[in-house]
Design a protein around this motif. Sequence first.
Motif, short mmCIF file in Angstrom:
data_model
loop_
_atom_site.label_atom_id
_atom_site.label_comp_id
_atom_site.label_asym_id
_atom_site.label_seq_id
_atom_site.Cartn_x
_atom_site.Cartn_y
_atom_site.Cartn_z
N ARG A 100 8.81 -25.75 -60.10
CA ARG A 100 9.86 -24.69 -60.89
C ARG A 100 8.49 -25.90 -62.32
N SER A 101 9.14 -27.41 -62.15
CA SER A 101 8.27 -27.95 -63.20
C SER A 101 6.95 -28.39 -63.36
N LEU A 102 6.19 -28.19 -61.86
CA LEU A 102 4.70 -27.57 -62.41
C LEU A 102 4.37 -27.02 -63.35
N LEU A 103 4.88 -25.93 -62.64
CA LEU A 103 4.78 -24.72 -63.40
C LEU A 103 5.40 -23.82 -64.74
N ARG A 104 5.92 -25.26 -65.03
CA ARG A 104 6.56 -24.29 -66.91
C ARG A 104 5.51 -25.84 -67.64
N GLY A 105 4.86 -26.77 -66.96
CA GLY A 105 3.99 -27.47 -67.81
C GLY A 105 5.13 -28.38 -68.40
N SER A 106 5.50 -28.90 -67.03
CA SER A 106 6.89 -30.79 -67.32
C SER A 106 5.87 -31.94 -67.55
N TYR A 107 4.28 -31.53 -66.74
CA TYR A 107 3.53 -32.57 -66.42
C TYR A 107 2.22 -32.56 -67.22
N ASP A 108 2.14 -33.56 -67.91
CA ASP A 108 1.17 -33.30 -69.13
C ASP A 108 0.04 -33.35 -68.31
N ALA A 109 -0.02 -34.16 -66.91
CA ALA A 109 -1.25 -34.41 -66.14
C ALA A 109 -2.16 -32.88 -65.08
N CYS A 110 -0.61 -31.95 -65.63
CA CYS A 110 -1.12 -30.83 -64.70
C CYS A 110 -1.05 -29.63 -65.58
N GLU A 111 -1.70 -29.97 -65.85
CA GLU A 111 -1.50 -28.51 -67.25
C GLU A 111 -2.52 -27.17 -66.65
N ASP A 112 -3.65 -27.57 -66.40
CA ASP A 112 -4.43 -26.78 -65.38
C ASP A 112 -4.29 -26.81 -63.76
N VAL A 113 -2.85 -25.86 -63.76
CA VAL A 113 -2.39 -26.07 -62.27
C VAL A 113 -1.98 -25.00 -61.14
N ARG A 114 -2.45 -25.08 -60.13
CA ARG A 114 -2.13 -23.63 -59.14
C ARG A 114 -1.82 -24.49 -57.94
N VAL A 115 -0.69 -23.79 -57.65
CA VAL A 115 0.08 -24.30 -56.32
C VAL A 115 0.57 -23.22 -55.53
N THR A 116 0.24 -23.65 -54.33
CA THR A 116 0.83 -23.15 -53.31
C THR A 116 1.95 -23.26 -52.64
N VAL A 117 3.39 -22.96 -52.36
CA VAL A 117 4.58 -22.94 -51.47
C VAL A 117 4.05 -22.58 -49.89
N LEU A 118 4.70 -23.34 -49.52
CA LEU A 118 4.70 -23.49 -47.95
C LEU A 118 6.05 -23.16 -47.17
N ASP A 119 6.40 -22.64 -47.20
CA ASP A 119 7.49 -22.63 -46.31
C ASP A 119 8.48 -22.07 -45.35
N LYS A 120 8.58 -22.63 -44.19
CA LYS A 120 9.49 -21.72 -43.06
C LYS A 120 10.62 -20.68 -43.40
N LEU A 121 11.15 -21.72 -44.50
CA LEU A 121 12.84 -20.25 -45.34
C LEU A 121 14.21 -20.57 -44.09
N THR A 122 13.94 -21.78 -43.56
CA THR A 122 15.58 -22.50 -42.48
C THR A 122 15.84 -21.69 -43.27
N TYR A 123 17.99 -22.03 -43.33
CA TYR A 123 18.74 -21.79 -43.84
C TYR A 123 18.55 -22.23 -45.01
N ALA A 124 18.21 -23.72 -45.65
CA ALA A 124 17.73 -24.30 -47.00
C ALA A 124 17.19 -23.83 -47.44
N GLY A 125 15.98 -23.11 -47.24
CA GLY A 125 15.02 -22.42 -47.81
C GLY A 125 15.18 -21.12 -48.20
N ASN A 126 15.55 -21.34 -50.00
CA ASN A 126 16.06 -20.55 -50.58
C ASN A 126 14.55 -19.28 -51.29
N PRO A 127 14.50 -17.85 -50.85
CA PRO A 127 13.00 -17.89 -52.24
C PRO A 127 13.70 -17.52 -53.68
N ALA A 128 15.11 -17.29 -53.73
CA ALA A 128 15.82 -17.31 -55.08
C ALA A 128 15.23 -18.64 -55.95
#
Length: 325
Positions: A18-46
């Motif tokens: 969320r921080s990356l994609l809302r521009g919280s880090y100046d050095a990553c203004e033009d960033v593309r993010v892939t999330v890889l997650d197994k969605l175990t009990y602690a992984g939550n799409p919400a």
Amino acid sequence: MRILVTGGAGFIGSHYVRSLLRGSYDACEDVRVTVLDKLTYAGNPANLAAVAGRPEYRFVRGDIADAALLAEVVPGHDAVVNFAAETHVDRSITGAADFVTTNVLGTQRLLQAALDADVRTFVQISTDEVYGSIAEGSWTEDEPLLPNSPYSAAKAGADLLCRSYHRTYGLDVRITRCSNNYGPYQYPEKIIPLFVTNLVDGRPVPLYGDGRNVREWLHVDDHCRAVQLVLEKGAPGEVYNVGGGVELTNLELTGRLLDAFGAGWDTVERVPDRPGHDLRYSVDSGKIRAIGYEPRVDFEQGLADVVRWYRDNPDWWRPLKGEAR
């Protein structure tokens, strides 16, 4: 910059995304993010709902131990930031195998995939628990690894594999070892969200042993800024401790949470201590401070904000409480 964030639907990983994609880090203004997650009990799409519709974001459901999947997903990224892990000590005591599979084997397969795909930088998110327990003073990054739980042993194994991939193959691997995190979206099996949500519901809070175990507390936002700093300015092959600078016994922490709800100590339920429970953690963060890190979130304000967040967001945590009890 193209960043693969593994474990990005979990508590810390999702905050980083969320921080990356809302521009919280100046050095990553033009960033593309892939999330890889197994969605175990602690992984939550919400946890990622706020960014799910953005064109620079992609989600892949999968396991970092799946080498065939990694061969498809990892190529094309400039960096891998590995938050993916089984993390709860209690669960590791009752079932260590999943911790070894994800934290050790999964990390090795992710390292190999990064090497094969010529990924520029690999940041491994580790923990201060790999050092064991320290009676006084603070650990530097040169301390030996003396883990005392299956969880911390598996994380130490992952750290050593990271070191080996740097030394043997020249992969640019950087390791962060953080102190105890707190913040919104933390799964309610950990002490702060467990106690807060129990207090919201008027239920007792379970305190291990005599409550004198000491932990150093770090807000998740400060931790994620440190991870980004290591990605931007860290050195290949180096380890960076990340501490919040606030040490409290579990008794002291409990007292602050009780005070936040106007509850008395009769709300506390003493439970048998955890086997092998480390007495104290404390890291020396001088090395990462030298490249520009400084915690910003005042603990008192951060804790008050967390209490307010859980009070205001029961729809997020109530469905999870059955598994956390």
